[in-house]
Design a protein around this motif. Structure first.
Motif, PDB file in Angstrom:
ATOM      1  N   GLU A  31       0.827  -1.533   0.174  1.00 30.41           N
ATOM      2  CA  GLU A  31      -0.103   0.155   0.052  1.00 30.41           C
ATOM      3  C   GLU A  31       0.766   1.355  -0.177  1.00 30.41           C
ATOM      4  OE1 GLU A  31      -0.585   0.006   4.812  1.00 30.41           O
ATOM      5  OE2 GLU A  31      -2.357  -0.178   3.462  1.00 30.41           O
ATOM      6  N   GLY A  69       0.613   7.509 -11.596  1.00 28.47           N
ATOM      7  CA  GLY A  69       0.308   7.962 -10.297  1.00 28.47           C
ATOM      8  C   GLY A  69      -1.086   7.850 -10.010  1.00 28.47           C
ATOM      9  N   ALA A  70      -1.516   8.505 -10.812  1.00 26.81           N
ATOM     10  CA  ALA A  70      -3.093   8.791 -10.662  1.00 26.81           C
ATOM     11  C   ALA A  70      -3.725   7.487 -10.843  1.00 26.81           C
ATOM     12  CB  ALA A  70      -3.719   9.486 -11.829  1.00 26.81           C
ATOM     13  N   GLU A  73      -3.149   5.608  -7.432  1.00 25.90           N
ATOM     14  CA  GLU A  73      -3.937   6.353  -6.312  1.00 25.90           C
ATOM     15  C   GLU A  73      -5.253   5.837  -6.512  1.00 25.90           C
ATOM     16  OE1 GLU A  73      -6.578   8.930  -4.335  1.00 25.90           O
ATOM     17  OE2 GLU A  73      -6.495   9.017  -6.450  1.00 25.90           O
ATOM     18  N   ARG A  74      -5.927   5.810  -7.450  1.00 32.06           N
ATOM     19  CA  ARG A  74      -7.477   5.376  -7.699  1.00 32.06           C
ATOM     20  C   ARG A  74      -7.578   4.061  -7.548  1.00 32.06           C
ATOM     21  NH1 ARG A  74      -7.145   8.796 -12.334  1.00 32.06           N
ATOM     22  NH2 ARG A  74      -6.877   7.122 -13.850  1.00 32.06           N
ATOM     23  N   ARG A  77      -7.537   3.742  -3.826  1.00 31.06           N
ATOM     24  CA  ARG A  77      -8.819   4.414  -3.105  1.00 31.06           C
ATOM     25  C   ARG A  77     -10.169   3.586  -3.251  1.00 31.06           C
ATOM     26  NH1 ARG A  77      -8.537   8.785  -5.415  1.00 31.06           N
ATOM     27  NH2 ARG A  77     -10.629   8.648  -6.708  1.00 31.06           N
TER      28      ARG A  77
END
Length: 358
Positions: A31, A69-70, A73-74, A77
């Protein structure tokens, strides 16, 4: 998009055993985006080792390509899978590769995301190689037939010149017949070399470094001012090959590099292991990667796409047969030759199968 949940056993061996067999590149991270595992496909793609990368941040392997990176992160999440397209990654050897990456959530001890990488030009490369092989095969058959047609009258020309020479008393006139005989012999040798690529192989187990040392001694004797350096992986296993054909193929490539250096410069002979490699439409678990790297002027741009064609040469006075014969010999060993060239660095890469097909 449907939620993707990949379940693994808690045992590291049980969790990752299946990934070892995949030809695609897979990286597992926790994580905090710390690398926990790379499969052999990822080691080969990124030119790194699992042992050195595990425990390091993912950025140490990939840098920070736009869009990834996006997606990471998604995925963390929302617990959904995402795909990032056309990522540009710089490998350890400074070669840029373009990849698609699918990021998927997983459930395993210490692992949170699975990243699967696919070179976006892989299919194009396979199609290009297949087309190139077909073109080269057609060229070789054309040259072979042409060589046979030229060889037949050469004997008659040479014999006639010898008979004429015996009838001439004038030494100046006999010089002309000597030229005819010498040129006929030169053409005969050229035709024999064109036809030699179809000779029968005599495969046997051999150590590639013994072959390279033989080539190195020959080159140093012919080009004493060229620095021929070594970077060998001495753990490489033996391969099965025709020793004389392999020596001739590598010698042709190294001699071509030495000639490009005009007698002064540096050549590096480098051996490594390559994993999960496709050669001649077959996939192998292990292959030998041999690189011949020189710091010469590079291959002229106008002949880069045809450098392996018969009678194509970038050097004045060159026959254009050395690289063509080298490629023919390597292909008979189910291998392949690639070349990457720019001013100051030309790299010929030979790939030869080691293990049984995957």
């Amino acid at each position: 998009m449907a939620t993707t949940q990949h379940r693994f056993h808690s045992s590291a061996h049980g969790a990752f055993a299946g990934l070892e067999l995949l030809s695609s590149a897979v990286v597992l991270v926790d994580e905090r985006l710390v690398i926990r595992y790379l499969n052999p496909g990822a080691e080969n793609l990124f030119a790194v080792s699992h042992r050195k990368m595990v425990g390091l941040p993912l950025a140490n392997l990939l840098g920070e390509p736009t869009g990834l990176g996006a997606a990471l992160e998604r995925a963390l999440r929302t617990n959904w899978s995402y795909t990032s397209q056309d990522l540009k990654i710089l490998r350890n050897d400074a070669e840029a590769i373009h990849l698609d990456c699918t990021v998927s959530p997983v459930e395993a001890d210490g692992v949170r995301l699975l990243l699967e990488f696919r070179p976006i030009d892989a299919q194009l490369r396979v199609a290009r190689e297949e087309q190139l092989l077909q073109q080269q095969q057609a060229n070789r058959e054309l040259i072979r037939n042409l060589a046979h047609e030229i060889k037949n009258p050469l004997g008659g020309i040479r014999g006639s010149a010898q008979l004429l020479e015996r009838e001439l008393d004038d030494p100046q006139l006999r010089e002309y017949t000597e030229v005819i005989i010498a040129e006929a012999d030169r053409l005969q040798d050229l035709m024999n070399r064109l036809l030699s690529s179809h000779s029968t192989m005599r495969p046997a187990p051999l150590n590639i470094h013994d072959v390279l040392e033989r080539v190195r001694r020959l080159i140093l004797a012919e080009f004493p001012n060229v620095d021929v350096r070594r970077d060998y992986d001495t753990s490489l296993p033996e391969i099965t090959a025709d020793r004389e054909q392999l020596i001739q193929a590598i010698l042709n490539i190294v001699r071509n590099a030495a000639q490009a250096l005009t007698g002064r410069g540096e050549i590096l002979l480098r051996t490594r292991i390559a994993r999960q490699v496709t050669l001649a439409k077959r996939r192998y678990k292990l292959a030998l990667e041999l690189q011949v790297i020189d710091n010469g002027p590079g291959i002229p741009e106008e002949i880069r796409d045809t450098i392996f064609y018969p009678l194509v040469s970038g050097r004045d006075g060159g026959s254009g047969l050395g690289l063509s014969l080298a490629q023919s010999f390597i292909e008979q060993h189910q291998g392949m030759i690639e070349v990457d060239s720019r001013p100051g660095r030309t790299c010929f890469t030979i790939l030869l199968p080691i293990s049984d097909r995957a």
